[in-house]
Design a protein around this motif. Sequence first.
Motif, PDB file in Angstrom:
ATOM      1  N   LEU A 273      40.579  43.364  42.342  1.00  0.00           N
ATOM      2  CA  LEU A 273      39.134  44.132  42.334  1.00  0.00           C
ATOM      3  C   LEU A 273      39.708  45.426  41.450  1.00  0.00           C
ATOM      4  N   GLY A 274      40.505  45.401  40.337  1.00  0.00           N
ATOM      5  CA  GLY A 274      40.861  46.538  39.386  1.00  0.00           C
ATOM      6  C   GLY A 274      42.011  47.092  40.144  1.00  0.00           C
ATOM      7  N   ALA A 275      42.464  47.043  41.208  1.00  0.00           N
ATOM      8  CA  ALA A 275      43.637  47.929  41.703  1.00  0.00           C
ATOM      9  C   ALA A 275      45.009  47.713  40.799  1.00  0.00           C
ATOM     10  N   PRO A 276      45.367  46.301  40.692  1.00  0.00           N
ATOM     11  CA  PRO A 276      46.685  46.287  39.907  1.00  0.00           C
ATOM     12  C   PRO A 276      46.472  47.000  38.390  1.00  0.00           C
ATOM     13  N   ALA A 277      45.369  46.781  37.747  1.00  0.00           N
ATOM     14  CA  ALA A 277      45.309  47.366  36.468  1.00  0.00           C
ATOM     15  C   ALA A 277      45.079  48.824  36.540  1.00  0.00           C
ATOM     16  N   ALA A 278      44.605  49.366  37.762  1.00  0.00           N
ATOM     17  CA  ALA A 278      44.525  50.738  37.817  1.00  0.00           C
ATOM     18  C   ALA A 278      45.749  51.530  37.770  1.00  0.00           C
ATOM     19  N   ILE A 279      46.570  50.828  38.721  1.00  0.00           N
ATOM     20  CA  ILE A 279      47.972  51.543  39.011  1.00  0.00           C
ATOM     21  C   ILE A 279      49.128  51.138  37.886  1.00  0.00           C
ATOM     22  N   GLY A 280      48.706  49.973  37.283  1.00  0.00           N
ATOM     23  CA  GLY A 280      49.867  49.542  36.124  1.00  0.00           C
ATOM     24  C   GLY A 280      51.100  49.692  36.475  1.00  0.00           C
ATOM     25  N   GLU A 281      52.048  49.804  35.583  1.00  0.00           N
ATOM     26  CA  GLU A 281      53.445  49.822  35.722  1.00  0.00           C
ATOM     27  C   GLU A 281      54.160  50.695  37.000  1.00  0.00           C
ATOM     28  N   ALA A 282      53.393  51.620  37.483  1.00  0.00           N
ATOM     29  CA  ALA A 282      53.879  52.566  38.567  1.00  0.00           C
ATOM     30  C   ALA A 282      53.695  51.514  39.718  1.00  0.00           C
ATOM     31  N   GLY A 283      53.216  50.811  39.877  1.00  0.00           N
ATOM     32  CA  GLY A 283      53.050  49.698  41.020  1.00  0.00           C
ATOM     33  C   GLY A 283      53.928  48.462  41.019  1.00  0.00           C
ATOM     34  N   VAL A 284      54.924  48.306  40.050  1.00  0.00           N
ATOM     35  CA  VAL A 284      55.716  47.329  40.073  1.00  0.00           C
ATOM     36  C   VAL A 284      56.808  47.790  41.216  1.00  0.00           C
ATOM     37  N   GLY A 285      56.795  46.902  42.220  1.00  0.00           N
ATOM     38  CA  GLY A 285      57.745  46.847  43.326  1.00  0.00           C
ATOM     39  C   GLY A 285      57.225  48.057  44.267  1.00  0.00           C
ATOM     40  N   ARG A 286      56.139  48.562  44.181  1.00  0.00           N
ATOM     41  CA  ARG A 286      55.597  49.488  44.808  1.00  0.00           C
ATOM     42  C   ARG A 286      54.477  49.352  45.741  1.00  0.00           C
ATOM     43  N   VAL A 287      53.550  48.475  45.168  1.00  0.00           N
ATOM     44  CA  VAL A 287      52.311  47.799  45.806  1.00  0.00           C
ATOM     45  C   VAL A 287      52.385  46.693  46.543  1.00  0.00           C
TER      46      VAL A 287
END
Length: 424
Positions: A273-287
């Motif tokens: 529901l949009g969360a991965p796109a919203a956080i983008g590259e900053a989420g790699v390994g962190r979300v």
Amino acid sequence: MKIHRRGALKTLAAPLFLPAFARAQAPGAPVKLAMIESLSGAFANTGEAVFRNLLWAVERVNQRGGVKLPGGARPLALERYDNKGQAEESIAALRSAIDDGAQYVLQGNSSAVAAALVDAVGKHNERDPSRRVLYLNYSAVDPALTNERCSFWHFRFDAHADMRLAALMQVLREDRALKSCYLIGQDYSFGQSVLKEARRQLAQQRPDVQIVGDELHPLGRVKDFLPYAAKIKASGAHAVITGNWGNDLTLLVKAAREVGFDGKFYTFYGNALGAPAAIGEAGVGRVVAVADWLPNVPTAESERFYAAFRQRFPRPQDDYVHMRMQLMIEALAQSIEQAGTAAVLPVAQALERASVSLAGQSGAMRAADHQFQQTLVVGVMDRQGAPGVKFDVEGSGYGFRVVRVLALSQAELPTTCKMVRPAV
């Protein structure tokens, strides 16, 4: 497929005024299911996403001929009722659904709504046992709903909040770089229970981790999360733990990215529901997200299941499939067939014993509290194409790599439910 919209009711405890029609239906008549969800307002996207899941599950049952009964097969019919995300609107929708002949009510987005429905369905069934309805819950995860507030007429098919948090803790407790956490959640029963349990489990499993923030925000009413994100960054937190869902999660992670927060997010719903796109590259390994199933579960059966859903709903923005919702409809169909009738009481008695499998995933209903028991998985966000990430989410280019699988026996927690079953 019609959408029912009704005005608000007077009170939650008001009696359900219904026409005096017989419950018996002709052979071949549809078994009516009523989905009560937000189809307008801040969480409309969550309601539409659920509808796609339930529609696909119902279509699968009907494609094999419907539910087989002694008097002949009957199809399932799914109708939509807009509750605008409100408890009173949900009770209005419940009345309308019963007026329309629905025997099975499906809802999940919001534990506050779920609590109101549990109460209303119980009162209705007591007042008018000839027109009973059964409430199937796929997402409302306040632990109280299958503990102190358990009801014979309510069955939950999602892991409750304490179960989900325990699964996340399996990963969090091994993160030795983690020294501080910020707790944030929606200000209603579910969000409150997540923060309370997070404090308890952190103290038990990671007493070395300092809680540097602990706050609740209004449900569905915050449009600008930048002040919250700024506080999170200023706290020096290494990670955020949140049960937020829908736009309350998407806007929160987007704001965290904008202020430059580079810590981890341990989430219940960060995988869609949009969360991965919203956080983008900053989420790699962190979300980090916990779920009953993820598209990158590494089995051929799981891959075929996901591919079939994407074929049915090919638009990237429609990419939101949950195994538990599919298993719920399969369990209902199985229970109707085992009961030999669509009448609510015998179906509920069969559903207490339901054990279902689909695409290599399986689960069983626990009769003691009507809490479905199933495998849980924890995933970490990564780029599509990275090892273990064949599928991305909603065309974002980011998916979730499965890092922990909890068997049914590992995910199960005890219950305090004292189930009261109907005499007849």
